[in-house]
Design a protein around this motif. Structure first.
Motif, PDB file in Angstrom:
ATOM      1  N   MET A 127       1.322 -14.128 -38.694  1.00  0.00           N
ATOM      2  CA  MET A 127      -0.067 -13.911 -38.300  1.00  0.00           C
ATOM      3  C   MET A 127      -0.107 -12.542 -37.627  1.00  0.00           C
ATOM      4  N   LEU A 128      -0.641 -11.558 -38.334  1.00  0.00           N
ATOM      5  CA  LEU A 128      -0.710 -10.192 -37.822  1.00  0.00           C
ATOM      6  C   LEU A 128      -2.022 -10.004 -37.065  1.00  0.00           C
ATOM      7  N   PHE A 129      -1.919  -9.773 -35.770  1.00  0.00           N
ATOM      8  CA  PHE A 129      -3.084  -9.619 -34.900  1.00  0.00           C
ATOM      9  C   PHE A 129      -3.276  -8.135 -34.601  1.00  0.00           C
ATOM     10  N   PHE A 130      -4.237  -7.508 -35.294  1.00  0.00           N
ATOM     11  CA  PHE A 130      -4.594  -6.111 -35.054  1.00  0.00           C
ATOM     12  C   PHE A 130      -5.581  -6.076 -33.895  1.00  0.00           C
ATOM     13  N   THR A 131      -5.193  -5.420 -32.804  1.00  0.00           N
ATOM     14  CA  THR A 131      -5.982  -5.468 -31.578  1.00  0.00           C
ATOM     15  C   THR A 131      -5.994  -4.128 -30.857  1.00  0.00           C
ATOM     16  N   GLY A 132      -6.974  -3.961 -30.027  1.00  0.00           N
ATOM     17  CA  GLY A 132      -7.027  -2.867 -29.060  1.00  0.00           C
ATOM     18  C   GLY A 132      -6.978  -3.535 -27.697  1.00  0.00           C
ATOM     19  N   SER A 133      -5.791  -3.869 -27.254  1.00  0.00           N
ATOM     20  CA  SER A 133      -5.605  -4.771 -26.112  1.00  0.00           C
ATOM     21  C   SER A 133      -6.267  -4.315 -24.819  1.00  0.00           C
ATOM     22  N   ASP A 134      -6.387  -3.007 -24.629  1.00  0.00           N
ATOM     23  CA  ASP A 134      -6.923  -2.549 -23.344  1.00  0.00           C
ATOM     24  C   ASP A 134      -8.362  -2.024 -23.433  1.00  0.00           C
ATOM     25  N   TRP A 135      -9.005  -2.194 -24.588  1.00  0.00           N
ATOM     26  CA  TRP A 135     -10.379  -1.698 -24.697  1.00  0.00           C
ATOM     27  C   TRP A 135     -11.289  -2.564 -25.568  1.00  0.00           C
ATOM     28  N   CYS A 136     -10.742  -3.391 -26.440  1.00  0.00           N
ATOM     29  CA  CYS A 136     -11.552  -4.144 -27.410  1.00  0.00           C
ATOM     30  C   CYS A 136     -12.076  -5.443 -26.791  1.00  0.00           C
ATOM     31  N   PHE A 154      -3.173  -2.600 -44.646  1.00  0.00           N
ATOM     32  CA  PHE A 154      -4.079  -3.741 -44.690  1.00  0.00           C
ATOM     33  C   PHE A 154      -5.558  -3.328 -44.604  1.00  0.00           C
ATOM     34  N   LYS A 155      -5.812  -2.021 -44.566  1.00  0.00           N
ATOM     35  CA  LYS A 155      -7.176  -1.475 -44.569  1.00  0.00           C
ATOM     36  C   LYS A 155      -8.052  -2.097 -43.474  1.00  0.00           C
ATOM     37  N   VAL A 156      -7.505  -2.123 -42.263  1.00  0.00           N
ATOM     38  CA  VAL A 156      -8.228  -2.693 -41.125  1.00  0.00           C
ATOM     39  C   VAL A 156      -9.375  -1.764 -40.760  1.00  0.00           C
ATOM     40  N   ARG A 157     -10.571  -2.316 -40.691  1.00  0.00           N
ATOM     41  CA  ARG A 157     -11.776  -1.531 -40.403  1.00  0.00           C
ATOM     42  C   ARG A 157     -12.313  -1.764 -38.990  1.00  0.00           C
ATOM     43  N   GLY A 158     -11.898  -2.847 -38.361  1.00  0.00           N
ATOM     44  CA  GLY A 158     -12.384  -3.152 -37.021  1.00  0.00           C
ATOM     45  C   GLY A 158     -11.465  -4.145 -36.346  1.00  0.00           C
ATOM     46  N   TYR A 159     -11.674  -4.283 -35.053  1.00  0.00           N
ATOM     47  CA  TYR A 159     -10.825  -5.170 -34.254  1.00  0.00           C
ATOM     48  C   TYR A 159     -11.669  -6.257 -33.601  1.00  0.00           C
ATOM     49  N   LEU A 201      -0.114  -6.178 -33.324  1.00  0.00           N
ATOM     50  CA  LEU A 201      -0.169  -4.782 -33.741  1.00  0.00           C
ATOM     51  C   LEU A 201      -1.271  -4.127 -32.918  1.00  0.00           C
ATOM     52  N   ASP A 202      -0.856  -3.496 -31.836  1.00  0.00           N
ATOM     53  CA  ASP A 202      -1.778  -3.036 -30.803  1.00  0.00           C
ATOM     54  C   ASP A 202      -2.103  -1.554 -30.957  1.00  0.00           C
ATOM     55  N   PHE A 203      -3.360  -1.231 -30.690  1.00  0.00           N
ATOM     56  CA  PHE A 203      -3.862   0.142 -30.729  1.00  0.00           C
ATOM     57  C   PHE A 203      -4.552   0.447 -29.398  1.00  0.00           C
ATOM     58  N   PRO A 204      -3.763   0.500 -28.308  1.00  0.00           N
ATOM     59  CA  PRO A 204      -4.356   0.709 -26.989  1.00  0.00           C
ATOM     60  C   PRO A 204      -4.790   2.156 -26.785  1.00  0.00           C
ATOM     61  N   ARG A 205      -5.669   2.333 -25.830  1.00  0.00           N
ATOM     62  CA  ARG A 205      -6.112   3.688 -25.484  1.00  0.00           C
ATOM     63  C   ARG A 205      -5.339   4.244 -24.301  1.00  0.00           C
ATOM     64  N   SER A 206      -4.929   3.379 -23.358  1.00  0.00           N
ATOM     65  CA  SER A 206      -4.242   3.897 -22.178  1.00  0.00           C
ATOM     66  C   SER A 206      -2.875   3.269 -21.936  1.00  0.00           C
ATOM     67  N   LYS A 207      -2.554   2.198 -22.615  1.00  0.00           N
ATOM     68  CA  LYS A 207      -1.254   1.549 -22.454  1.00  0.00           C
ATOM     69  C   LYS A 207      -0.216   2.341 -23.254  1.00  0.00           C
ATOM     70  N   PRO A 208       0.908   2.714 -22.625  1.00  0.00           N
ATOM     71  CA  PRO A 208       1.911   3.505 -23.351  1.00  0.00           C
ATOM     72  C   PRO A 208       2.631   2.700 -24.431  1.00  0.00           C
ATOM     73  N   GLN A 209       2.975   3.387 -25.514  1.00  0.00           N
ATOM     74  CA  GLN A 209       3.740   2.810 -26.617  1.00  0.00           C
ATOM     75  C   GLN A 209       4.727   3.851 -27.119  1.00  0.00           C
ATOM     76  N   SER A 210       5.833   3.379 -27.690  1.00  0.00           N
ATOM     77  CA  SER A 210       6.807   4.309 -28.271  1.00  0.00           C
ATOM     78  C   SER A 210       6.207   4.930 -29.528  1.00  0.00           C
ATOM     79  N   VAL A 211       6.745   6.082 -29.905  1.00  0.00           N
ATOM     80  CA  VAL A 211       6.292   6.776 -31.107  1.00  0.00           C
ATOM     81  C   VAL A 211       6.526   5.881 -32.328  1.00  0.00           C
ATOM     82  N   GLU A 212       7.691   5.209 -32.362  1.00  0.00           N
ATOM     83  CA  GLU A 212       8.023   4.342 -33.488  1.00  0.00           C
ATOM     84  C   GLU A 212       7.023   3.194 -33.632  1.00  0.00           C
TER      85      GLU A 212
END
Length: 162
Positions: A45-54, A106-111, A83-94
């Motif tokens: 179950m792939l959860f595409f999220t913006g954990s700190d803004w969505c 997966f052509k994700v258009r929104g969270y 699968l997180d796309f945060p705005r202020s939470k740090p993540q590794s480059v990888e």
């Protein structure tokens, strides 16, 4: 007296919420998740999220993912991948690169977007995905969300895949 009771209720409820949240094992490395999925024969179950803004992602977590019903269901049925796309939470480059590649694939258009998939590694480090279906935020609490999730993953079982 009512204020004291309310404070006690909040004080005792907060650790329980945190405990439910931490009971689930959310993977962030897709290769590890694929390996575990293959071993257990459970879809991911792939959860595409913006954990700190969505806001809708947080609402989905609060109304569904942090409930005992979801916790039990997830442990029995899927391998969880965040699968997180945060705005202020740090993540590794990888991790950023991995998440961006999966987001594009997966052509994700929104969270939030949730994809249920099977995956197989081909031995050369490449992963082949079989998409089972996707969903997002569904109003109605865990029962309604889980009914939709079950229809996606059970459709896969009825067709004889994996």
């Amino acid at each position: 007296m009512k204020k004291i009771l309310l404070l006690l209720l909040v004080a005792f409820a907060a650790p329980n919420l945190q405990a439910q949240e931490s009971e689930l094992d959310w993977h962030t490395d897709i290769s590890e998740a694929v390996s575990l999925s293959s071993k257990t024969q459970k879809p991911m179950m792939l959860f595409f999220t913006g954990s700190d803004w969505c806001g809708w992602c947080k609402k989905l977590e609060r109304e569904v993912f942090f409930t005992p019903e979801f916790t039990k269901w997830a442990k029995d049925n899927v391998i969880l991948v965040e699968l997180d796309f945060p705005r202020s939470k740090p993540q590794s480059v990888e991790l950023k690169q991995q998440n961006a590649q999966l987001n594009a694939f997966f052509k994700v258009r929104g969270y939030p977007t949730i994809w249920f998939v099977n995956g197989n590694e081909n031995g050369e480090g490449k992963i082949a995905f079989e998409a089972l279906g996707s969903t997002g935020y569904v109003a109605g609490g865990p029962e309604k969300w889980l009914a939709g999730a079950n229809s996606i993953i059970n459709k896969d079982k009825s067709t004889g895949s994996k």
